[in-house]
Design an enzyme around this catalytic site. Structure first.
Site, PDB file in Angstrom:
ATOM      1  N   LYS A 111       0.886  -0.998  -0.085  1.00 38.78           N
ATOM      2  CA  LYS A 111       0.315   0.128  -0.116  1.00 38.78           C
ATOM      3  C   LYS A 111       1.258   0.981   0.153  1.00 38.78           C
ATOM      4  O   LYS A 111       0.292   2.005  -0.260  1.00 38.78           O
ATOM      5  CB  LYS A 111      -1.374  -0.096   1.712  1.00 38.78           C
ATOM      6  CG  LYS A 111      -1.780  -1.105   1.389  1.00 38.78           C
ATOM      7  CD  LYS A 111      -3.165  -1.195   2.592  1.00 38.78           C
ATOM      8  CE  LYS A 111      -4.066  -1.752   2.710  1.00 38.78           C
ATOM      9  NZ  LYS A 111      -4.686  -1.777   3.889  1.00 38.78           N
ATOM     10  N   LYS A 191      -5.248 -10.256  -6.411  1.00 39.60           N
ATOM     11  CA  LYS A 191      -6.615 -11.010  -5.468  1.00 39.60           C
ATOM     12  C   LYS A 191      -7.837 -10.456  -5.650  1.00 39.60           C
ATOM     13  O   LYS A 191      -7.899  -9.199  -5.904  1.00 39.60           O
ATOM     14  CB  LYS A 191      -5.819 -11.080  -4.249  1.00 39.60           C
ATOM     15  CG  LYS A 191      -6.250  -9.900  -3.607  1.00 39.60           C
ATOM     16  CD  LYS A 191      -6.266  -9.635  -1.686  1.00 39.60           C
ATOM     17  CE  LYS A 191      -6.426  -8.511  -0.846  1.00 39.60           C
ATOM     18  NZ  LYS A 191      -6.577  -8.437  -0.341  1.00 39.60           N
ATOM     19  N   LYS A 194     -11.411  -4.949  -4.189  1.00 35.28           N
ATOM     20  CA  LYS A 194     -12.402  -3.578  -5.124  1.00 35.28           C
ATOM     21  C   LYS A 194     -11.222  -2.848  -5.716  1.00 35.28           C
ATOM     22  O   LYS A 194     -11.746  -1.785  -6.472  1.00 35.28           O
ATOM     23  CB  LYS A 194     -13.068  -3.063  -3.693  1.00 35.28           C
ATOM     24  CG  LYS A 194     -14.245  -1.800  -4.401  1.00 35.28           C
ATOM     25  CD  LYS A 194     -16.009  -1.824  -3.884  1.00 35.28           C
ATOM     26  CE  LYS A 194     -16.127  -0.714  -3.952  1.00 35.28           C
ATOM     27  NZ  LYS A 194     -17.533  -0.708  -3.684  1.00 35.28           N
TER      28      LYS A 194
END
Ligand code: AMP
Ligand code: TRP
Length: 329
Positions: A111, A191, A194
């Site tokens: 991230k 994976k 969203k």
């Protein structure tokens, strides 16, 4: 009875990845254990987010969780920020969390890479996650595979706190993985998530489900209809295992290996089973969306029950950590 805790970010509608990886398990566990499930809005602010939509996404996640079958009579569902003790314990746990372990977390590295300026909250994210679970002294944490590393760090935090302030006080929480521990996105690469836009939403229409499923990636070795495939490496097979009955799963695997069915035949069977499972959930979600006051009331009651448990832990923790008690008002 072992206590179960898990959390999910308020990303709006659930997708089949978090359903098969975690939430389906929650529905099952609520009848067997003492369970708490939290919509972790405080975690959501560690990445860029829109303050204008946070509240409605949180409410929508509550709708999703009730629609898939979490029952407020059987478990506690609440919003993390409604129970202030989460941030309270979070700070206390920073004192026993090794910085090096935080920096080593794969999710942090992934991230952080995607952001120009990395907020400290992104690094501290797993401490808050540890606080979520330890606050209720939960010992079982049903999650998908991507959370296993956070759980390892959580156990380290519990061990270090226990060593300093009270042997055996906090249990060392264990992950509970489902068979479908990792669903890939429709592109078959990363994976399903969203933020990557590769999902099938749980409440999408039958037409939308089929439109997304039809072109989805399968075993790359099946270039033509006649090439046999290997179900174990096919993401669509993983989804079959989540939605189709065991006999169908066996039939699918056989027809894939022998090239008896093409990928499209396999997907048609899957679409039918997905639609049959998801249709009643979609109806419940639509009904709940029309009653936001009922959803808010359920969340208020859930937070009340969680807060009572949290306060008890915080009083004990403060005492063991040596803080001066505040006098009665
Ligand atoms: P999140 O939406 O990231 O808050 O995840 C909620 C839960 O769903 C966590 O337990 C995750 O591990 C699980 N999860 C999310 N995406 C997937 C996926 N693609 N496959 C399996 N589990 C997932
Ligand atoms: N980090 C988890 C995720 O992204 C969400 C989460 C927050 C969580 N607190 C938790 C999961 C406590 C299990 C237990 O999926």
């Amino acid at each position: 009875m072992a206590r179960v805790f898990s959390g999910i970010q308020p990303s709006g509608e659930l997708h089949i990845g978090n359903y098969l990886g975690a939430v389906q398990n929650w529905v099952r566990l609520q009848t067997q254990h003492d369970c708490l499930f939290s919509i972790v809005d405080l975690h959501a602010i560690t990445q860029p987010y829109d303050a204008a939509t946070l509240a409605s996404l949180t409410l929508d996640m509550a709708v999703s969780l009730y629609a898939v079958g979490l029952d407020p009579e059987q478990c506690i569902v609440f919003v993390q920020s409604h129970v202030a003790e989460h941030t309270d314990l979070n700070w206390l746990l920073t004192s026993v969390t090794p910085l090096g372990e935080l920096e080593r977390q794969t999710q942090f590295k992934d991230k952080a890479q995607r952001q120009e300026s990395v907020p400290a909250g992104l690094l501290a994210y797993p401490i808050l996650q540890a606080a979520d679970v330890l606050l209720y002294k939960a010992s079982l944490v049903p999650v998908g595979e991507d959370q296993v590393q956070h759980l390892e760090l959580m156990r380290e935090i519990a061990r270090r706190w226990n060593a300093r302030h009270g042997t055996g006080y906090f249990p060392e929480p264990q992950p509970l993985l489902t068979k479908t521990r990792r669903v890939l996105g429709l592109d078959g690469k990363a994976k399903m998530s969203k933020s990557l836009g590769n999902t099938i939403g749980l409440f999408e229409s039958p037409e939308a489900i089929w439109e997304k499923l039809r072109p989805a990636a399968t075993d790359p070795a099946r270039k033509t209809r006649k090439d046999p495939g290997t179900p174990e490496i096919c993401n669509i097979f993983t989804v079959h295992e989540g939605f189709s009955p065991p006999d169908t799963v066996t039939e699918v695997a056989h027809n894939c290996r022998t090239a008896g069915w093409g990928c499209l035949d396999c997907k048609r069977v899957l679409a039918d089973n997905m639609i049959a499972t998801l249709a009643p959930m979609r109806e419940r979600a639509n009904a709940l969306r029309r009653e936001p006051a009922t959803v808010l009331e359920r969340l208020r009651a859930g937070a009340g029950r969680a807060r009572a448990l949290a306060r008890k832990t915080m009083a004990e923790v403060r005492d063991r950590m040596g803080f001066l008690k505040a006098g009665e008002d």
